[in-house]
Design a protein around this motif. Structure first.
Motif, PDB file in Angstrom:
ATOM      1  N   GLU A   6       0.094 -20.003   0.711  1.00  9.53           N
ATOM      2  CA  GLU A   6      -1.175 -20.390   1.333  1.00  9.53           C
ATOM      3  C   GLU A   6      -1.118 -21.831   1.834  1.00  9.53           C
ATOM      4  O   GLU A   6      -0.689 -22.727   1.111  1.00  9.53           O
ATOM      5  CB  GLU A   6      -2.293 -20.238   0.301  1.00  9.53           C
ATOM      6  CG  GLU A   6      -3.660 -20.514   0.860  1.00  9.53           C
ATOM      7  CD  GLU A   6      -4.751 -20.128  -0.131  1.00  9.53           C
ATOM      8  OE1 GLU A   6      -5.040 -18.926  -0.223  1.00  9.53           O
ATOM      9  OE2 GLU A   6      -5.275 -21.015  -0.807  1.00  9.53           O
ATOM     10  N   HIS A  29      -7.397 -23.099   7.170  1.00  6.63           N
ATOM     11  CA  HIS A  29      -6.137 -23.390   6.496  1.00  6.63           C
ATOM     12  C   HIS A  29      -5.125 -23.819   7.555  1.00  6.63           C
ATOM     13  O   HIS A  29      -5.094 -23.241   8.642  1.00  6.63           O
ATOM     14  CB  HIS A  29      -5.621 -22.136   5.785  1.00  6.63           C
ATOM     15  CG  HIS A  29      -6.367 -21.815   4.537  1.00  6.63           C
ATOM     16  ND1 HIS A  29      -6.007 -22.297   3.317  1.00  6.63           N
ATOM     17  CD2 HIS A  29      -7.482 -21.084   4.324  1.00  6.63           C
ATOM     18  CE1 HIS A  29      -6.844 -21.874   2.399  1.00  6.63           C
ATOM     19  NE2 HIS A  29      -7.762 -21.126   2.982  1.00  6.63           N
TER      20      HIS A  29
ATOM     21  N   GLN B  94      -5.861 -16.459  -0.518  1.00  8.26           N
ATOM     22  CA  GLN B  94      -4.740 -15.522  -0.643  1.00  8.26           C
ATOM     23  C   GLN B  94      -5.081 -14.360  -1.588  1.00  8.26           C
ATOM     24  O   GLN B  94      -4.725 -13.217  -1.324  1.00  8.26           O
ATOM     25  CB  GLN B  94      -3.493 -16.257  -1.136  1.00  8.26           C
ATOM     26  CG  GLN B  94      -2.240 -15.416  -0.998  1.00  8.26           C
ATOM     27  CD  GLN B  94      -0.965 -16.204  -1.318  1.00  8.26           C
ATOM     28  OE1 GLN B  94      -0.937 -17.422  -1.241  1.00  8.26           O
ATOM     29  NE2 GLN B  94       0.082 -15.496  -1.665  1.00  8.26           N
TER      30      GLN B  94
END
Lengths: 97, 314
Positions: A6, A29, B94
């Motif tokens: 991530e 992100h 995630q």
């Protein structure tokens, strides 16, 4: 589950128009600042919502605690003399148009 | 700890119409329900790109291709607004994404139906996005600030989605006999599944009462479904499209359109994973996620290297 791939989280702010203050749009992100800007644009400004953009790593933001809002903002409560309504003006002085 | 005192104070805030922000105290159950609901919404936006993306290379004109590309890109954006709203609640992106690729997180059943012709693209814009707008307009008033703001942003973009679909369908419905047939056939296939998008009837919806009490939702599934039907009956009539329900009839007393029995068996079968496209959709998402892994890793490695370089230069 996969290993953690991530990317770090960034907060996105944009300026909606010339002379306007920046406002918070949301977060994205991205692996680095440059891609955070590009992702911020693609996510939050697909329709010219902004003319300028800031991105800030989320973990770099310090925020006040909502449960302390009372005591934290309290010092502003009892200072009526900071407002123009606190003062009297002779009647003869006309209000500005 | 969720003490009674704290819960009451929280309920008071909700009842006064205050918005709850990420760092505010909230009951653990409120947090969990929101993560569940917002992540399902996010997954739906992302899966929703697949049935439409299917037609991008075969769009009938350059104009329609540009429109469809822009729309599908918007759906990706909607998914991202919503994933970032789940992160404000402490969920990790995630985990949320993998919970749906490898776990059993749900998404809207409507995306488990195939898009057989370009008329389906028209109908998805008109009916599916039309239903989504009814739902999201309500959610834009949700008690959780980041979710309300994400929905507000979504609604602004969604109205273009619906309008482009309706415009295309109107054109098709006034075209050649073959085009008319295509348009009507697509409506026939999508009408009932779109009624199911609002979820099970109120009598069979275990989460509804709690979500309404907490102001996450402000209307029930059946209320939303009814306002959707009222609107669509009118819009169908204007473009000479028939809705495939012989029981549709106007009730003068209530001012609403009554409709036939929704095939709930089909709904539950699709929710349980047995719709025509369930497996295909998950497979496509899984491939995209796994094929993209090296890209995510390479970008991180590049960022790390650049940082090292900067460190040496200074």
């Amino acid at each position: 589950m996969n290993q953690n791939t991530e990317w770090p989280l960034w907060e996105v702010f944009y300026q909606p128009g010339n002379g306007k203050p920046f406002e918070h749009a949301g977060s994205v992100h991205a692996p680095d600042a440059e891609m955070a800007l590009q992702n911020g644009r693609d996510t939050y400004a697909r329709r010219n919502e902004g003319i300028s953009m800031w991105v800030v790593p989320t973990d770099q933001i310090t925020a006040s605690a909502p449960e302390d809002a009372g005591p934290f903002f309290d010092p502003a409560n009892d200072k009526a003399y900071r407002h123009p309504q606190f003062y009297s003006v002779p009647r003869a002085v006309k209000k500005r148009n | 700890m969720d003490t009674k005192e704290k819960l009451d104070a929280f309920q008071d805030r909700i009842d006064r119409g205050e918005k709850i922000e990420p760092k505010d105290w909230m009951p653990e159950r409120y947090r969990q329900q929101l993560i569940r609901m917002i992540s399902q919404h996010a997954h739906s936006e992302i899966v929703g790109m697949l049935p439409e993306g299917n037609w991008i290379p075969r769009a009938p004109s350059l104009k329609r291709k540009m429109v469809l590309l822009a729309k599908v890109q918007d759906e990706a954006g909607h998914g991202l607004y919503l994933y970032s709203a789940t992160e404000t609640l402490g969920a990790r992106r995630q985990d949320v994404v993998e919970d749906y690729i490898y776990g059993n997180a749900k998404y809207s059943s409507i995306f488990n139906y195939p898009t057989l012709t370009y008329a389906d693209i028209c109908v998805i814009g008109w009916l599916v996005d039309g239903a989504a707008i009814v739902n999201q307009t309500m959610l834009a008033k949700s008690s959780y600030g980041p979710y309300a703001r994400a929905n507000l942003r979504i609604c602004r973009e969604e109205s273009f989605h619906k309008k482009q679909g309706y415009e295309m369908l109107a054109k098709m419905a006034s075209g050649t006999d073959e085009q008319k047939k295509m348009a009507q056939d697509a409506v026939n296939r999508w009408w009932w599944p779109t009624l199911m998008m609002f979820g099970p009837p109120d009598s069979d919806s275990p989460n509804s009462a709690e979500l309404i009490k907490w102001g996450v939702k402000t209307k029930t599934n059946d209320e939303l479904r009814q306002s959707y039907v009222d609107r669509m009956v009118m819009e169908a009539e204007v473009i000479d499209i028939k809705l495939p329900d012989p029981d549709l009839k106007y009730n003068k007393k209530t001012g609403h359109w009554e409709f036939g029995e929704i095939p709930w068996d089909e709904f539950w079968a699709v929710v349980k994973g047995n719709g025509p496209m369930n497996r295909e959709r998950i497979k496509a998402r899984k491939n995209a996620y796994e094929d993209g892994e090296w890209v995510r890793e390479a970008a991180i490695a590049y960022a790390r290297k650049q940082k090292l370089k900067e460190g040496k230069a200074s």
